[in-house]
Enzyme design. Structure first.
Site, PDB file in Angstrom:
ATOM      1  N   ASP B  12      54.784  16.545 -12.188  1.00 40.44           N
ATOM      2  CA  ASP B  12      54.196  16.689 -13.521  1.00 40.44           C
ATOM      3  C   ASP B  12      54.242  15.307 -14.149  1.00 40.44           C
ATOM      4  O   ASP B  12      55.300  14.840 -14.550  1.00 40.44           O
ATOM      5  CB  ASP B  12      55.019  17.708 -14.325  1.00 40.44           C
ATOM      6  CG  ASP B  12      54.614  17.756 -15.807  1.00 40.44           C
ATOM      7  OD1 ASP B  12      53.624  17.079 -16.181  1.00 40.44           O
ATOM      8  OD2 ASP B  12      55.287  18.458 -16.580  1.00 40.44           O
ATOM      9  N   LYS B  77      49.392   7.646 -20.186  1.00 42.49           N
ATOM     10  CA  LYS B  77      48.453   8.696 -19.776  1.00 42.49           C
ATOM     11  C   LYS B  77      47.230   8.747 -20.693  1.00 42.49           C
ATOM     12  O   LYS B  77      46.143   9.135 -20.272  1.00 42.49           O
ATOM     13  CB  LYS B  77      49.180  10.033 -19.778  1.00 42.49           C
ATOM     14  CG  LYS B  77      48.423  11.170 -19.127  1.00 42.49           C
ATOM     15  CD  LYS B  77      49.332  12.374 -19.002  1.00 42.49           C
ATOM     16  CE  LYS B  77      48.627  13.608 -18.517  1.00 42.49           C
ATOM     17  NZ  LYS B  77      49.556  14.728 -18.421  1.00 42.49           N
ATOM     18  N   GLU B 180      47.334  21.528 -15.438  1.00 38.80           N
ATOM     19  CA  GLU B 180      48.671  21.850 -15.947  1.00 38.80           C
ATOM     20  C   GLU B 180      48.836  23.321 -16.352  1.00 38.80           C
ATOM     21  O   GLU B 180      49.813  23.957 -15.941  1.00 38.80           O
ATOM     22  CB  GLU B 180      49.031  20.898 -17.086  1.00 38.80           C
ATOM     23  CG  GLU B 180      49.354  19.504 -16.552  1.00 38.80           C
ATOM     24  CD  GLU B 180      49.231  18.404 -17.579  1.00 38.80           C
ATOM     25  OE1 GLU B 180      49.064  18.716 -18.783  1.00 38.80           O
ATOM     26  OE2 GLU B 180      49.281  17.236 -17.194  1.00 38.80           O
ATOM     27  N   ASP B 202      49.048  25.369 -23.836  1.00 40.71           N
ATOM     28  CA  ASP B 202      49.761  24.164 -23.413  1.00 40.71           C
ATOM     29  C   ASP B 202      49.526  23.036 -24.425  1.00 40.71           C
ATOM     30  O   ASP B 202      48.484  22.380 -24.418  1.00 40.71           O
ATOM     31  CB  ASP B 202      49.268  23.765 -22.014  1.00 40.71           C
ATOM     32  CG  ASP B 202      49.960  22.516 -21.482  1.00 40.71           C
ATOM     33  OD1 ASP B 202      50.774  21.911 -22.214  1.00 40.71           O
ATOM     34  OD2 ASP B 202      49.688  22.143 -20.327  1.00 40.71           O
TER      35      ASP B 202
END
Lengths: 214, 624
Positions: B12, B77, B180, B202
């Protein structure tokens, strides 16, 4: 029922087991490219009929997807992995087409040799006038913010669409032996669905969602 | 189906935190840093020195973020697979330097600049991935070379490619990119084999995803996904920071420019957000120089009002996803919460309202994606054979048509793998090249969509305009990554395709970076080693110097003078020599020569013939 035979390699070339679907062997998981003659019904190994129940269609799809998905070919050759990706794409297209009754009807018309939406653009005679009137009323309701009127239109159009779909369902399985004239009439019915869909999209409360849907 | 293969790990790779997981017959587990600690989270933070050499990663790097704001890289990211122009706004909020990459004039990319070195976002991510890889290798006791990496469901092709590139630079073959929320559903659904419809909400640091899945006979089928790649807990922090900065300006007439205070404000805001999860109010106090102190009390109520607009945006996306899946809240059996930001009570409350069901909170929202990556790894390595994941593409794919419109070929929320074909032809007589601008997005005009790059079809046989027919197949694979192939229909020959990514790296660049990363890692390690060797030498020399001083009565003048001279020589040598082995050899020789001295000093100390006022400073040099 359609009588066309599909050229299945009857037995798996690798383990000689009987094949139950044209693209994968149950026993040794050897994959085969989609035969030229196979249609979406063949790919999912289901009867070639409009009257599918969605449960058994989903079950058939999941069962095949499980056998050919690239995730289950992680350790195999690059050719096998590429083939499994392509086959999965074709299975997904088959499922998406057959799951939706309108797309399913159009697909049956196509493989039964009927005219495409480009070849025959006609709609039932009274439809255009009806749609024009509805569109004006919808515009007015939108301008005045008349939610009740909008809801009423939504119901009317949904009912009209369902009625048309019922006509389509009744005739779809007769398409294999139908005359050219009947096939054309079927295409005309199918064409009218698009008009109802467009009207429903205009009635869409959330324009952003409407944009994402098609 | 496959012989015994080497292990696959699940990663992850988060905006804020990263985790690495493994799976065997006993199921998925997260791997901790060492056997004694159960700390499985690695903050996605890389600490460099001023020259750009990598120093630390994870918790220790994050600990230095306030004192070294310009050489500590976090939130990388957010820059992955994006153009410089896309991220200019975010860069303003980052304390480290980000510039437009000029090594690639044909593409729009950003790069992080530290000292004399510059790093593309995949290179920085690769440092985090390498750390996770090493953590796993330490756990297994053997090398690991393959990984599953998770990405936000809403990541486009360029962002997915960038993630895969980062893996390759880190020496990992990325065998699968998994969304994810889907990974979270895998972790959630593994123990519950009964059929259900699940919504995964999420909300991470930087991105928001909502996915709705149907779990049936062990098959996880994604029905719809929606979200926003620029919405997350960071927005909550930024709202707090903006409020504080504004009040500081109003009260003291001070503009906050120092990266250190900026980073401090960020850390404080993060902590306030966390505290308000179980308290009704929180105070902050921050010294802003000249004995001025800014104090503020924030109530939970005020905080909730500040974040409400962001939360409402997530709820709208939930409604859109349900609509796409043709479902109503009554059809959703379970809502699974993922991401640290779902710890905020207001978020939980509003999510419960929109789905009309109490969210499932038994799984740690910060671990669940990592665990799911581990499950997917076990599916791919053939350990888990009962489970299969069927995902969808988050965005529509199309090409720019004449007049600048977006011609859609594959719609959003279609099951992957999927493919579409389109036939292209030439506009001029004898034209042998055709350029296609490939787009992703939901807007009608090409300029409002994301360009994945220009695909140039070559080797078209020279013919009159309009005659060649080149059939191009666009295939989105199970990773959500586009593969393009082309065929000239008359000749049946495959046409060549050259891809110029809009915001990505070319294959050659990735290969070069993979090599450079290894060299850099070696260089960095060598630099580190050299510093260590010099420090050890300095320590030993000081020790001897201090011994000579304290026990001067035991040694004669020439002896002392001789050692002093040799110490000075060695110090000069250590600074001028950059070969750690040579320095070490000289150090050992020197230490050996001091052994008799040390023995004499010790004997003297033990026999009490010397006043040992602070004798514990005396240490014998290593005897070996």
């Amino acid at each position: 029922m359609d009588e066309r035979a599909i050229s299945l390699p009857v037995k798996c070339l690798s383990c000689n087991e009987q094949l139950t679907t044209p693209i994968v062997c149950d026993g040794c998981h050897t994959l085969y490219p989609v035969p030229q003659s196979a249609d979406f019904f063949d790919l999912l190994s289901i009867p070639r009929t409009f009257a599918l129940d969605s449960e058994s269609l989903s079950r058939a799809y999941r069962s095949i997807a499980r056998q050919i998905h690239p995730d289950t070919f992680g350790g195999d050759s690059i050719e096998a992995r590429n083939l499994s990706t392509r086959l999965s794409a074709q299975i997904n297209e088959a499922f998406a087409t057959l799951r939706d009754p309108v797309k399913r009807a159009a697909y049956i018309l196509e493989i039964a040799g009927g005219p495409s939406a480009i070849e025959v653009r006609e709609v039932p005679g009274t439809l255009l006038g009806e749609v024009m009137m509805l569109r004006e009323e919808i515009e007015q309701a939108q301008k005045s913010g008349d939610e009740a009127a909008m809801e009423k239109h939504r119901e009317t159009i949904t009912t009209r669409r369902e009625d048309t779909l019922r006509l389509i369902a009744d005739r779809a399985d007769a398409l294999w032996e139908a005359s050219d004239e009947d096939k054309k009439a079927f295409r005309v019915l199918l064409n009218s669905i698009k008009y109802f869909d467009n009207l429903l999209a205009e009635l869409q409360a959330d324009p952003l969602a409407a944009g994402k849907d098609h | 189906m496959g012989e015994k293969r080497d292990i696959i790990i699940g990663i992850d790779l988060g905006t804020t935190n990263s985790l690495v997981a493994m799976a065997d017959e006993a199921g998925p587990r997260l791997i901790a840093g060492d056997a004694e600690s159960d700390d499985v989270i690695v903050p996605s933070v890389v600490g460099f020195d001023e020259t750009g050499a990598m120093q630390t990663i994870g918790t220790s790097a994050r600990a230095h973020a306030i004192e070294r704001p310009t050489t500590t890289v976090h939130s990388i990211k957010r820059l992955m697979g994006r153009g410089f122009a896309d991220v200019e706004q975010e860069i303003a909020a980052l304390p480290y330097r980000v510039e437009k990459r000029d090594a690639a004039t044909d593409r729009d990319m950003a790069e992080v600049v530290i000292g004399a070195r510059s790093f593309t976002p995949p290179e920085v991510s690769a440092l985090i991935l390498r750390h996770l890889k090493q953590r796993a290798e330490k756990h297994f006791g053997h090398p690991v070379s393959r990984a599953v990496i998770t990405v936000p469901a809403q990541f486009d092709d360029a962002q997915r490619q960038a993630t895969r590139d980062a893996g390759q630079i880190a020496g990992l073959e990325v065998v699968r990119i998994v969304n994810e929320p889907t990974a979270a559903a895998l972790a959630y659904g593994l123990d519950r084999k009964e059929d259900a419809t699940i919504a995964v909400y999420d909300l991470g640091g930087g991105t928001f995803d909502i996915s709705i899945l149907r779990l049936e006979d062990g098959v996880f089928e994604v029905l719809a996904t929606n979200g926003d790649t620029h919405l997350g807990g960071d927005d909550f922090d930024n709202a707090l920071i903006a409020l504080f900065a504004e009040e500081i300006r109003d009260q003291f007439g001070v503009e906050i420019t120092s990266p250190t205070i900026k980073q401090q404000l960020r850390t404080l805001s993060e902590n306030i957000k966390k505290r308000l999860s179980d308290r009704d109010e929180a105070q902050i106090e921050i010294a802003i120089g000249n004995d001025k102190v800014y104090r503020k009390t924030i109530t939970r109520n005020a905080f909730e009002q500040m974040i409400a607009p962001f939360v409402i945006r997530t709820l709208d996306a939930c409604s859109r996803a349900m609509k796409t899946a043709s479902l109503t809240p009554g059809d959703i059996d379970q809502v699974v919460l993922v991401g640290g930001s779902t710890r905020v009570p207001y978020v939980r409350k509003r999510v419960a309202e929109v789905f009309n069901t109490k969210p499932y909170t038994a799984l740690n929202p910060e671990h669940v994606v990592g665990l799911g990556a581990g499950v997917q790894a076990s599916i791919l390595s053939g350990i888990e054979r009962d489970v299969l994941l069927l995902d969808v593409t988050p965005l529509s794919l199309g090409i720019e048509t004449l007049g600048g419109a977006m011609g859609k070929l594959i719609a959003a929320n279609v099951k992957i793998p999927c493919q579409a074909s389109e036939t292209f032809t030439t506009f001029k007589d004898g034209q042998t090249n055709i350029k296609i601008n490939v787009l992703q997005g939901e807007r009608e005009l090409a300029k409002d969509c994301r360009s994945l790059g220009v695909f140039e079809l070559g080797g078209v046989p020279p013919m009159p305009a309009g005659l060649p027919k080149i059939s191009v197949t666009f295939l989105i694979d199970q990773n959500g990554i586009l593969n393009v192939s082309a065929k000239e229909q008359r000749s049946g020959k495959a046409a060549s395709i050259q891809i110029i990514p809009s915001h990505g790296l070319t294959r050659d660049e990735v290969k070069r970076m993979e090599q450079e990363a290894i060299t850099h890692a070696r260089e960095d390690m060598a630099a580190h080693h050299l510093i260590d060797v010099r420090t050890t030498l300095a320590f030993d020399l000081n020790k001897v110097e201090s011994m000579l001083h304290r026990h001067s009565s035991q040694f004669d003048e020439t002896e002392i003078e001789d050692f002093r001279q040799r110490i000075a020589e060695l110090r000069t040598f250590a600074q001028s020599c950059d070969d750690p082995t040579k320095i070490n050899e000289r150090r050992e020789a020197f230490n050996h020569s001091t052994l008799p001295l040390a023995e004499r000093a010790m004997t003297a100390a033990l026999s009490g013939s010397v006043a040992t006022d602070d004798g514990d400073n005396i240490q014998a040099p290593p005897s070996n």
